[in-house]
Design an enzyme around this catalytic site. Structure first.
Site, short mmCIF file in Angstrom:
data_model
loop_
_atom_site.label_atom_id
_atom_site.label_comp_id
_atom_site.label_asym_id
_atom_site.label_seq_id
_atom_site.Cartn_x
_atom_site.Cartn_y
_atom_site.Cartn_z
CD GLU A 70 -1.76 -2.23 0.92
OE1 GLU A 70 -0.75 -2.84 1.76
OE2 GLU A 70 -2.38 -3.07 1.16
CG HIS A 139 -11.47 -6.81 4.71
ND1 HIS A 139 -10.73 -7.52 6.19
CD2 HIS A 139 -10.73 -6.66 3.81
CE1 HIS A 139 -9.67 -8.21 4.97
NE2 HIS A 139 -9.95 -7.83 3.98
#
Lengths: 342, 374, 323
Positions: A70, A139
């Site tokens: 990321e 999530h």
């Protein structure tokens, strides 16, 4: 006008902007998928299939599959944005942005200011927010308040397919870093979406319902819940105005204040946990600038101050629902506080 | 067997899915003639009056005021006085039983807009009707589109082919408008006629579209059977620039609702959907620039740049001029400037969008006019 | 040796500029003329200049909190830098960035960066721009031994290999991460081996030897421009000053810095090499020394005299457009 889903609308926005501007690139994990595998490339087209088919048109130099990194994705996008590309970085679940906050907060968001106005960083960060798919704590979050807090970022939360296309094209053409947050439960919602390219300016709220008795300000998926409540109450003779600010930074303060000055009552619905979220922000705005118009205390409907739970019973209780919003509307309508004092 | 006719929720325009019964003009047992006002039906876009297509007795009111029903659903019954009540009941029951919204979506969905490259410029149009009559082409005004004719085009399409087009800068057509002067719109209209192989047509134009069709009739007189100019530009200098500028600059829903009020005598006709559609149109790539260019070209210095009074005289009685008396965009007083043998009709209780606000009256005038010059 | 006399003079000028600049910033800071805190690059001049002598304004570098030397090596205006470090209105960033955020995008200087390991991912992006837009440019990340421990650096190294980018990672090992020694904080003796482990050629050179750095960089640039992907160069050169000005440097042996100044002075090493080889005259270099001294003096005078930014600049430059 053709019906398209949020997923299709985003894909179309990306495709049209990539056709129009050769410097627009997509970068992220599995934005095509299948690179280096024994099967097909474009196996995923993004984890939700949003970018499917684009690699076939634009090739691997512009639909760039990356390792699961990321910080490198975000940094590469930010660095590319200052040097001649308009990257759309895909960071899947907003929860994962925890890994690369530095590249967003300290780098992309600050270049322009700390370099004395000389930098332009036209990067779009696409990511998914929201509970509702049993994806649990890492999530499912709604982290838009954190991005909204950071000067230098713009934050967009589309609620329907029409807005998704127009806001994404605006985001890609925008010269500042834009965090574009898609709610994972909304991808299949369809709407009339023009084939032509169009832009929706940031900071321009959408009045999804017009009414005179109560104002509900909702964000992302919560707009749909607010609309549901407004439609139900309309049948009971209660006129509810629903405002979808579309962007939290910039925030269309004028629209919110103008509405509350008319209705005198405000309910704000945010799927984020309660502290320092957009419900707090909007409530503070109204308390500060439209206090004299208020006929009742402002009600905030939010998730609780907990991580997002997994078990269906718990997650269902976590997400603000129409029942809670409706109750809040009744509460502000029945509150006699101000009227009684006069 | 007595004739029994269903009054149904009509489908006005491509996007209409349902209608709300706003007001019945007739009571059960009342005699009605063809063309009589039956009921006001509210769509998300606009409220319009449904007229009777049959003569007879209004035997049964099926849907009460305030109810909402899908397009094609039965809301009333017209029949001979002699039909038995039981037959009427049975008719309603069987209609409801066999009603399938999917049929309406297909049959009543009407034609989808199409596009054609006319001399290299994309023009969007919607085609309706068939028959031997000379075709009609409908041309909207500044900021409008082919949907402005939703109450008019179907009524004129019974015995001929009709086209409603999007002018350059509008709807689904090319957004390029040159320097914004009239020829940048009239040229593409002539190109459209050539590309579609339309040798001769009746032209119906509204507002700026009126000036466009007048221009075409001047540039290509043989191609024009008749002209209908509704609340039209070209007959005087005045133009409400507050409206034009408000239309261009307006971004917020309430602000535009205010601006669009200038289009109607009855301001309540400005619906949220109408406003939202215009905002959506204005957001399309190239539209903002096109509107500004057109405003600067056609209304330079706050006045209409081109007057076409001479052309009115040249057309003589082949010109029909219709105006809404309460027009706040182009004053209906301009109707007095029309010289020659034109027919001039000024309608009370109508504003700039006379063809939407008084569609039945306007439709009847156009039918009569085009029939005379087919 | 491929360098012309003019290039050698330019290399020396830049190194001298860095030295004089940093020595003077040390004085000015100690006298209270500079707000905040500063990190000085003196002692490492040959590293930054040896790298940047291969670059043009079109090529990119990303730098660190210890960025003055990289700026000067890349050709940033010394006076604009000094004004910025003083926090003055005419500075390279209008006084909004300061020492740790000096940037000059027109010179391909993408910014000093106060986050350790902050720039390697950004430089991957600059290299990606060069690749996608086919500009033939290269992008160089300067980071340190400390930065080589950061995950962001690891991610950047890997991504550059995976995307086959024209990126060059220069890891300047100056012996300390803040107040902690390399031998303690870096788990390997072979920092270059870390880069090599991601699949790129990596080499270690003496960072006080301009020519060693220059030669290593030539290979890396050739490789990047040929489309053969990234490289890494570890340069070893200790800093003369503390982590920041005012650092009591108790973690260093008492004579460490004086020995460095005597034995590992990149400028002296360069001077000896070029004069002994007869490439340049000592008098030429003396002349340059005087010019640079005057240049830095002028920059300090300008910075001292310049106004601070007016308060109306507080809320400008956050966005290009907002809303």
């Amino acid at each position: 006008m053709p019906k398209k889903s949020v997923r299709q609308a985003i894909n179309e926005a990306l495709r049209q902007e990539m056709e129009r501007d050769p410097t627009v690139v997509i970068i992220g994990e599995d934005v095509a998928g299948g690179q280096g595998g024994s099967g097909d490339v474009d196996a995923y087209g993004g984890v939700m299939g949003v970018t499917k088919g684009l690699i076939g048109t634009f090739g691997p130099d512009r639909v760039i599959d990356t390792p699961i990194s990321e910080s490198a994705i975000m940094g590469a996008a930010a660095g590319a944005a200052t040097t001649g590309l308009r990257p759309v970085a895909e960071l899947m679940f907003v929860d994962f942005l925890g890994v690369c906050f530095d590249q967003i907060f300290n780098q992309a968001a600050k270049f322009r200011y700390m370099f004395g106005g000389k930098a332009r960083t036209p990067v779009v960060i696409r990511s998914m927010i929201g509970a509702g798919v049993r994806a649990a704590a890492q999530h499912s979050q709604c982290l838009h308040p954190i991005f909204t807090h950071v000067p230098g970022l713009k934050v967009v939360m589309p609620t329907n397919a029409y807005d998704a296309k127009g806001l994404l094209i605006q985001a890609i053409r925008d010269d500042d870093p834009v965090v574009f947050l898609e709610h994972k439960t909304l991808y299949d919602i369809e709407d009339d979406v023009p084939d032509e390219a169009y832009t929706i300016p940031f900071g321009e709220a959408n009045f999804t319902r017009e009414g005179d008795d109560v104002t509900i300000v909702g964000f992302s998926r919560m707009v749909h819940i607010a609309n549901e409540v407004a439609d139900k109450l309309e049948d009971k003779g209660i006129s509810v105005e629903v405002i979808d600010p579309r962007t939290t930074s910039p925030l269309d303060e004028e629209a919110i204040l103008e509405s509350v000055e008319r209705t005198g009552r405000l309910v704000v619905v945010d799927e984020a946990p309660p502290r320092c979220n957009l419900a707090v922000d909007v409530a503070a705005l109204v308390a500060d600038k439209a206090f004299g118009s208020l006929k009742a205390p402002i009600k905030r409907i939010t998730a609780p101050h907990t991580p997002v739970p997994f078990a269906p019973t718990l997650e269902d209780a976590y997400i603000p629902n129409a029942g809670r919003v409706e109750a809040a509307v009744h509460e502000v309508l029945e509150s006699g506080g101000r009227a009684a004092a006069e | 067997m007595a004739e029994i006719h269903a009054v149904i929720v009509p489908k006005w325009g491509l996007s209409m899915e349902e209608g709300k019964i706003d007001h019945w003009y007739v009571e059960e047992g009342e005699q009605v003639s063809e063309g009589d006002d039956l009921v006001d039906i509210e769509t998300t876009k606009i409220t319009n009056t449904l007229e009777s297509q049959h003569a007879g007795v209004f035997r049964k009111l099926v849907a009460e005021e305030g109810e909402t029903h899908p397009c094609g659903m039965i809301i009333g019954v017209i029949a001979d006085a002699g039909a038995a009540d039981s037959d009427i009941e049975a008719f309603v029951e069987s209609f409801k039983e066999s009603y399938d919204p999917a049929d309406v979506a297909v049959e009543g969905g009407g034609p989808e807009p199409e596009t054609i490259e006319a001399a290299g410029k994309r023009i969007q149009y919607v085609k309706m009707g068939e028959g031997d009559g000379t075709p009609i082409i409908f041309v909207h005004g500044f900021g409008g589109d082919l949907n402005n004719w939703l109450f008019t085009q179907p009524a004129l399409s019974e015995d001929r082919v009709t086209y409603a087009i999007d002018l350059p800068g509008h709807g689904g057509s090319i957004k390029e408008v040159g320097d914004g002067t009239l020829s940048n719109l009239s040229g593409p209209l002539r190109d459209f006629m050539k590309a579609m192989d339309i040798g001769r047509a009746h032209l119906v134009g509204h507002s700026l579209g009126g000036a466009v069709v007048l221009s075409v009739s001047k540039e290509a007189p043989d191609a024009v059977a008749s002209v209908t100019a509704i609340c039209s530009a070209g007959f005087g200098g005045d133009i409400n620039m507050d409206y034009i500028n408000g239309f261009i600059e307006g971004k917020r829903q309430r602000q535009l609702t205010q601006t669009l009020g200038a289009l109607f005598a009855d301001k309540s006709l400005v619906s949220k959907d109408m406003v939202d559609d215009i905002i959506k149109f204005k957001r399309l790539d190239g539209v903002d620039a096109a509107l500004r260019t057109l405003a600067a070209g056609a209304f330079a210095g706050g006045q209409q740049a081109e007057t076409l009074g001479d052309q009115a005289a040249a057309l003589g009685d082949r010109l029909l001029v219709v105006w809404g008396e309460a027009d706040e965009v182009i004053p209906s007083a301009h109707a007095q400037n029309v010289s020659g043998g034109a027919r001039v009709e000024v309608l009370s209780d109508a504003g700039h969008m006379a063809h939407m606000e008084k569609s039945a009256d306007v439709n009847a005038l156009i039918v009569e006019h085009v029939s005379a010059f087919d | 040796m491929q360098l012309t006399r003019e290039e050698l003079l330019e290399a020396y000028r830049r190194m001298k500029r860095i030295r004089e600049f940093e020595e003077r910033v040390n004085v000015e800071f100690s006298n209270g003329n500079i707000p905040g805190f500063v990190h000085l690059y003196a002692g490492q001049e040959a590293s930054g200049v040896g790298i940047c002598m291969h670059l043009t304004d079109d090529d990119y570098i990303g730098s660190t909190h210890r960025g003055h030397g990289h700026c000067i090596a890349k050709g940033c205006d010394v006076e604009g830098m000094m004004l910025e470090i003083f926090g003055k209105a005419g500075g390279l960033c209008g006084g909004k960035g300061g020492s740790m955020h000096i940037a000059d995008l027109d010179k391909g200087m993408l910014g000093a960066n106060a986050i350790v390991g902050g720039n390697p991912p950004l430089v991957v992006g600059a290299a990606l721009s060069a690749k996608v837009n086919k500009t033939g440019r290269v992008a160089v990340s300067f980071t340190g031994d400390g930065g080589s421990n950061q995950g962001t650096t690891f991610e950047a190294l890997n991504m550059a290999v995976v995307l086959n980018l024209p990126a060059i990672f220069v890891i300047e090992n100056n012996g300390y991460g803040e107040g902690t020694g390399v031998d303690y904080a870096v788990g390997t003796k072979d920092i270059a081996g870390r880069a090599a482990g991601f699949g790129m050629p990596a080499t270690t050179v003496d960072g006080t030897d301009f020519f060693a750095v220059y030669d290593a960089m030539r290979e890396a640039v050739d490789r990047a421009k040929a489309g053969n992907g990234p490289s890494a160069i570890v340069t070893e050169a200790m800093r003369y000053f503390g982590h920041f000005v005012g650092d009591p440097e108790i973690y260093r042996a008492k004579d460490e810095v004086s020995k460095l100044r005597d034995e590992k002075d990149p400028l002296a090493i360069f001077r000896n090499r070029v004069t002994e080889a007869g490439l340049l005259e000592a008098s030429q270099l003396d002349q340059l020394d005087r010019e640079v001294l005057a240049e830095v003096e002028k920059a300090v005078e300008a910075a001292s005299a310049a106004p601070f930014p007016s308060v109306d600049q507080l809320e400008t430059d956050v966005y290009v457009t907002y809303p």
